[in-house]
Design a protein around this motif. Structure first.
Motif, PDB file in Angstrom:
ATOM      1  N   SER A  26      35.920  23.042   6.392  1.00 44.53           N
ATOM      2  CA  SER A  26      35.964  24.497   6.211  1.00 44.53           C
ATOM      3  C   SER A  26      36.863  25.126   7.262  1.00 44.53           C
ATOM      4  O   SER A  26      37.374  24.440   8.157  1.00 44.53           O
ATOM      5  N   GLY A  27      37.060  26.422   7.134  1.00 43.88           N
ATOM      6  CA  GLY A  27      37.706  27.223   8.170  1.00 43.88           C
ATOM      7  C   GLY A  27      39.066  26.738   8.630  1.00 43.88           C
ATOM      8  O   GLY A  27      39.940  26.375   7.839  1.00 43.88           O
ATOM      9  N   LEU A  28      39.240  26.710   9.938  1.00 46.35           N
ATOM     10  CA  LEU A  28      40.549  26.427  10.530  1.00 46.35           C
ATOM     11  C   LEU A  28      41.008  25.009  10.219  1.00 46.35           C
ATOM     12  O   LEU A  28      42.199  24.767   9.991  1.00 46.35           O
ATOM     13  N   GLY A  29      40.073  24.073  10.226  1.00 47.27           N
ATOM     14  CA  GLY A  29      40.418  22.668  10.004  1.00 47.27           C
ATOM     15  C   GLY A  29      41.066  22.455   8.642  1.00 47.27           C
ATOM     16  O   GLY A  29      42.069  21.737   8.510  1.00 47.27           O
ATOM     17  N   LYS A  52      30.984  16.637   1.403  1.00 44.09           N
ATOM     18  CA  LYS A  52      31.903  17.741   1.734  1.00 44.09           C
ATOM     19  C   LYS A  52      33.313  17.206   1.984  1.00 44.09           C
ATOM     20  O   LYS A  52      34.303  17.858   1.647  1.00 44.09           O
ATOM     21  N   VAL A  74      32.972  11.084  10.614  1.00 48.17           N
ATOM     22  CA  VAL A  74      32.591  11.114  12.026  1.00 48.17           C
ATOM     23  C   VAL A  74      31.603  12.244  12.263  1.00 48.17           C
ATOM     24  O   VAL A  74      31.834  13.380  11.858  1.00 48.17           O
ATOM     25  N   ASP A  75      30.498  11.889  12.907  1.00 47.36           N
ATOM     26  CA  ASP A  75      29.564  12.915  13.371  1.00 47.36           C
ATOM     27  C   ASP A  75      29.756  13.020  14.877  1.00 47.36           C
ATOM     28  O   ASP A  75      29.387  12.102  15.623  1.00 47.36           O
ATOM     29  N   LEU A  76      30.322  14.135  15.310  1.00 46.87           N
ATOM     30  CA  LEU A  76      30.630  14.281  16.734  1.00 46.87           C
ATOM     31  C   LEU A  76      29.375  14.451  17.578  1.00 46.87           C
ATOM     32  O   LEU A  76      29.439  14.366  18.806  1.00 46.87           O
ATOM     33  N   VAL A 104      30.491  23.885  16.589  1.00 42.27           N
ATOM     34  CA  VAL A 104      29.358  24.726  16.205  1.00 42.27           C
ATOM     35  C   VAL A 104      29.226  25.818  17.253  1.00 42.27           C
ATOM     36  O   VAL A 104      29.636  25.644  18.402  1.00 42.27           O
ATOM     37  N   TYR A 179      27.467  28.225  24.158  1.00 43.86           N
ATOM     38  CA  TYR A 179      28.723  28.123  23.405  1.00 43.86           C
ATOM     39  C   TYR A 179      29.914  28.360  24.346  1.00 43.86           C
ATOM     40  O   TYR A 179      30.886  27.588  24.348  1.00 43.86           O
ATOM     41  N   LYS A 183      33.116  25.876  25.319  1.00 45.91           N
ATOM     42  CA  LYS A 183      34.527  26.221  25.096  1.00 45.91           C
ATOM     43  C   LYS A 183      35.320  26.199  26.407  1.00 45.91           C
ATOM     44  O   LYS A 183      36.504  25.901  26.409  1.00 45.91           O
ATOM     45  N   PRO A 211      41.835  30.617  18.031  1.00 53.05           N
ATOM     46  CA  PRO A 211      42.262  31.318  16.818  1.00 53.05           C
ATOM     47  C   PRO A 211      42.080  32.824  16.861  1.00 53.05           C
ATOM     48  O   PRO A 211      42.303  33.483  15.842  1.00 53.05           O
ATOM     49  N   TYR A 213      39.827  35.881  16.398  1.00 53.51           N
ATOM     50  CA  TYR A 213      38.582  36.084  15.646  1.00 53.51           C
ATOM     51  C   TYR A 213      38.906  35.840  14.172  1.00 53.51           C
ATOM     52  O   TYR A 213      39.627  36.628  13.552  1.00 53.51           O
ATOM     53  N   ALA A 214      38.416  34.734  13.610  1.00 52.79           N
ATOM     54  CA  ALA A 214      38.778  34.365  12.236  1.00 52.79           C
ATOM     55  C   ALA A 214      37.537  34.238  11.359  1.00 52.79           C
ATOM     56  O   ALA A 214      36.494  33.769  11.822  1.00 52.79           O
ATOM     57  N   LEU A 218      31.885  29.509  10.826  1.00 50.09           N
ATOM     58  CA  LEU A 218      31.341  29.432  12.186  1.00 50.09           C
ATOM     59  C   LEU A 218      30.289  30.510  12.446  1.00 50.09           C
ATOM     60  O   LEU A 218      29.271  30.262  13.083  1.00 50.09           O
TER      61      LEU A 218
HETATM   62  N1  LIG Z   1      36.318  31.332  13.692  1.00 49.68           N
HETATM   63  C1  LIG Z   1      36.546  31.875  14.872  1.00 49.68           C
HETATM   64  O1  LIG Z   1      36.658  33.112  15.005  1.00 49.68           O
HETATM   65  C2  LIG Z   1      36.689  31.020  16.081  1.00 49.68           C
HETATM   66  C3  LIG Z   1      36.922  31.665  17.309  1.00 49.68           C
HETATM   67  C4  LIG Z   1      37.109  30.895  18.445  1.00 49.68           C
HETATM   68  C5  LIG Z   1      37.071  29.523  18.368  1.00 49.68           C
HETATM   69  N2  LIG Z   1      36.814  28.907  17.173  1.00 49.68           N
HETATM   70  C6  LIG Z   1      36.773  27.432  17.154  1.00 49.68           C
HETATM   71  O2  LIG Z   1      37.477  26.952  16.038  1.00 49.68           O
HETATM   72  C7  LIG Z   1      36.994  25.652  15.680  1.00 49.68           C
HETATM   73  C8  LIG Z   1      36.822  25.565  14.169  1.00 49.68           C
HETATM   74  O3  LIG Z   1      35.821  26.446  13.774  1.00 49.68           O
HETATM   75  P1  LIG Z   1      35.867  27.311  12.424  1.00 49.68           P
HETATM   76  O4  LIG Z   1      35.938  28.721  12.822  1.00 49.68           O
HETATM   77  O5  LIG Z   1      36.867  26.757  11.499  1.00 49.68           O
HETATM   78  O6  LIG Z   1      34.361  27.059  11.929  1.00 49.68           O
HETATM   79  P2  LIG Z   1      33.770  26.359  10.623  1.00 49.68           P
HETATM   80  O7  LIG Z   1      34.367  26.951   9.398  1.00 49.68           O
HETATM   81  O8  LIG Z   1      32.290  26.442  10.791  1.00 49.68           O
HETATM   82  O9  LIG Z   1      34.246  24.861  10.768  1.00 49.68           O
HETATM   83  C9  LIG Z   1      33.658  23.996  11.700  1.00 49.68           C
HETATM   84  C10 LIG Z   1      33.900  22.568  11.278  1.00 49.68           C
HETATM   85  O10 LIG Z   1      33.297  21.713  12.251  1.00 49.68           O
HETATM   86  C11 LIG Z   1      32.514  20.747  11.573  1.00 49.68           C
HETATM   87  N3  LIG Z   1      31.432  20.209  12.383  1.00 49.68           N
HETATM   88  C12 LIG Z   1      30.381  20.865  12.933  1.00 49.68           C
HETATM   89  N4  LIG Z   1      29.578  19.989  13.561  1.00 49.68           N
HETATM   90  C13 LIG Z   1      30.114  18.764  13.414  1.00 49.68           C
HETATM   91  C14 LIG Z   1      29.750  17.453  13.825  1.00 49.68           C
HETATM   92  N5  LIG Z   1      28.619  17.216  14.497  1.00 49.68           N
HETATM   93  N6  LIG Z   1      30.550  16.422  13.502  1.00 49.68           N
HETATM   94  C15 LIG Z   1      31.668  16.618  12.786  1.00 49.68           C
HETATM   95  N7  LIG Z   1      32.071  17.827  12.354  1.00 49.68           N
HETATM   96  C16 LIG Z   1      31.300  18.890  12.662  1.00 49.68           C
HETATM   97  C17 LIG Z   1      31.984  21.488  10.349  1.00 49.68           C
HETATM   98  O11 LIG Z   1      31.505  20.558   9.401  1.00 49.68           O
HETATM   99  P3  LIG Z   1      30.363  20.930   8.307  1.00 49.68           P
HETATM  100  O12 LIG Z   1      31.094  21.563   7.172  1.00 49.68           O
HETATM  101  O13 LIG Z   1      29.765  19.625   7.975  1.00 49.68           O
HETATM  102  O14 LIG Z   1      29.416  21.880   8.981  1.00 49.68           O
HETATM  103  C18 LIG Z   1      33.241  22.237   9.921  1.00 49.68           C
HETATM  104  O15 LIG Z   1      34.106  21.406   9.208  1.00 49.68           O
HETATM  105  C19 LIG Z   1      35.699  25.452  16.489  1.00 49.68           C
HETATM  106  O16 LIG Z   1      35.956  24.601  17.563  1.00 49.68           O
HETATM  107  C20 LIG Z   1      35.371  26.860  16.992  1.00 49.68           C
HETATM  108  O17 LIG Z   1      34.671  26.845  18.202  1.00 49.68           O
HETATM  109  C21 LIG Z   1      36.638  29.634  16.024  1.00 49.68           C
END
Ligand SMILES: NC(=O)c1ccc[n+]([C@@H]2O[C@H](COP(=O)([O-])OP(=O)(O)OC[C@H]3O[C@@H](n4cnc5c(N)ncnc54)[C@H](OP(=O)(O)O)[C@@H]3O)[C@@H](O)[C@H]2O)c1
Length: 311
Positions: A26-29, A52, A74-76, A104, A179, A183, A211, A213-214, A218
């Motif tokens: 999901s999201g950024l990945g 997924k 991989v489960d981190l 997370v 959190y 970070k 990123p 605020y996206a 998350l």
């Molecule tokens: N969105 C923002 O505004 C924002 C701001 C600052 C930093 N970030 C950083 O951006 C990065 C990506 O987050 P996102 O916003 O794209 O959030 P997201 O949509 O929730 O994506 C998070 C991803 O991490 C995976 N994940 C969580 N726990 C895991 C584990 N134990 N093992 C493997 N994968 C795991 C999730 O997998 P599942 O689908 O299985 O849950 C999901 O694919 C994070 O490091 C976050 O801290 C985001």
């Protein structure tokens, strides 16, 4: 902001390159994978859930039928899973780009399989171990890059927890502080990795990104766990109003991973107000994140905690 202007069009040709991205479901990945694959990279898509992951791979294949994708479980939050994944990925050969993206946020107090607090365990220790175990593959590439995804939230952390990370005080736990600390840990790691890679004379470069605020999952996943449901609902409303789309949020990661000539140890984030949105540029991390002595101690603690020692 004073750094260089950068847009997606500037990603160079990545054919013959291999990338591994965590958190691709999901999201950024998701967007990071799409753009790396669009430029021809073979992308190892790493995620914890097989179902997924299959959906995520299918989605990229629908958008880019020629994409070369390798699914990887991989489960981190489980170091034995990280070891298995690194072994499997290691068999593919040299690795040019590693994106430590999964994360997370603001979960209630839980522990990983190895006894770490869940956010620090997932966001930092899992990625620290993965990077260390894949180090030979990174060194074997022509000029590899590691990008670790942090957050503006690192600024509210004044330190990282000291002492045995398996015995943190659960009673005094505050989910947002935890959190922020995870970070900050990401940045201490990214900058220390760059220093160590230079000292060891390798061509591996370590950068960090955030990123802004996206709008992603998350804001839903962690805050919605446990007693946080009403807080999560407010957060989701705010995110809908002010968050930028996830594809824009992925740009700093993509710039940090691919921009030719970007100096090692760069931290990339959006250039807009409060670094919350907009096109990416080089930004500054907090004073604590740049504390080399703290980073050295944090590295040693991380090696001991994960039992992963970088060669
Ligand atoms: N969105 C923002 O505004 C924002 C701001 C600052 C930093 N970030 C950083 O951006 C990065 C990506 O987050 P996102 O916003 O794209 O959030 P997201 O949509 O929730 O994506 C998070 C991803 O991490 C995976 N994940 C969580 N726990 C895991 C584990 N134990 N093992 C493997 N994968 C795991 C999730 O997998 P599942 O689908 O299985 O849950 C999901 O694919 C994070 O490091 C976050 O801290 C985001």
């Amino acid at each position: 902001m004073t750094g260089p202007q950068w847009t997606l069009e500037e990603i160079p040709d990545l054919s013959e390159r291999r990338a591994l991205v965590t958190g691709v479901t999901s999201g950024l990945g998701e967007h990071t994978v799409l753009e790396l694959a669009r430029r021809g990279a073979e992308v190892v898509m790493a995620a914890r859930s097989a179902g997924k992951l299959e959906q995520a791979v299918d989605a990229v294949r629908r958008a880019l039928p020629q994409a070369v994708l390798v699914p990887l479980i991989v489960d981190l939050a489980d170091l034995s899973s990280v070891r298995r994944a690194a072994e499997e990925a290691g068999r593919l050969g040299p690795l040019d780009i590693l994106v430590n993206n999964a994360g997370v946020m603001a979960t209630p107090h839980r522990r990983t399989s190895d006894g770490f607090e869940l956010q620090m365990g997932t966001n930092h220790f899992g990625h620290f171990a993965l990077t260390g175990l894949l180090w030979p593959q990174l060194v074997a590439a022509e000029s590899a890059r590691v990008v670790t995804v942090s957050s503006q939230m690192h600024r509210i952390a004044r330190a990282v927890p000291q002492g045995d990370p398996r015995h943190d005080a659960g009673g005094r736990y505050e989910r947002w502080t935890a959190y922020a600390q995870s970070k900050l840990a990401n940045l201490l790691f990214a900058f220390e990795l760059e220093r160590r890679a230079r000292a060891a004379g390798t061509k591996v470069q370590s950068n960090a990104a955030h990123p802004g605020y996206a709008r992603t999952n998350l804001q839903r996943t962690g805050p919605g766990m446990g007693s946080g449901r009403s807080q999560a609902a407010i957060l989701l409303g705010v995110t809908r109003l002010v968050g930028q789309p996830a594809d824009l949020g992925a740009l700093p990661t993509l710039m940090a991973a691919t921009m030719p000539g970007l100096p090692g140890g760069s931290y990339v984030g959006p250039r807009g107000p409060l670094e919350s949105r907009g096109l990416p540029t080089v930004v500054k991390a907090s004073r604590v994140a740049n504390d080399a002595e703290l980073a050295r101690r944090w590295w040693e603690l991380s090696e001991e905690a994960t039992r992963v020692h970088f060669p």
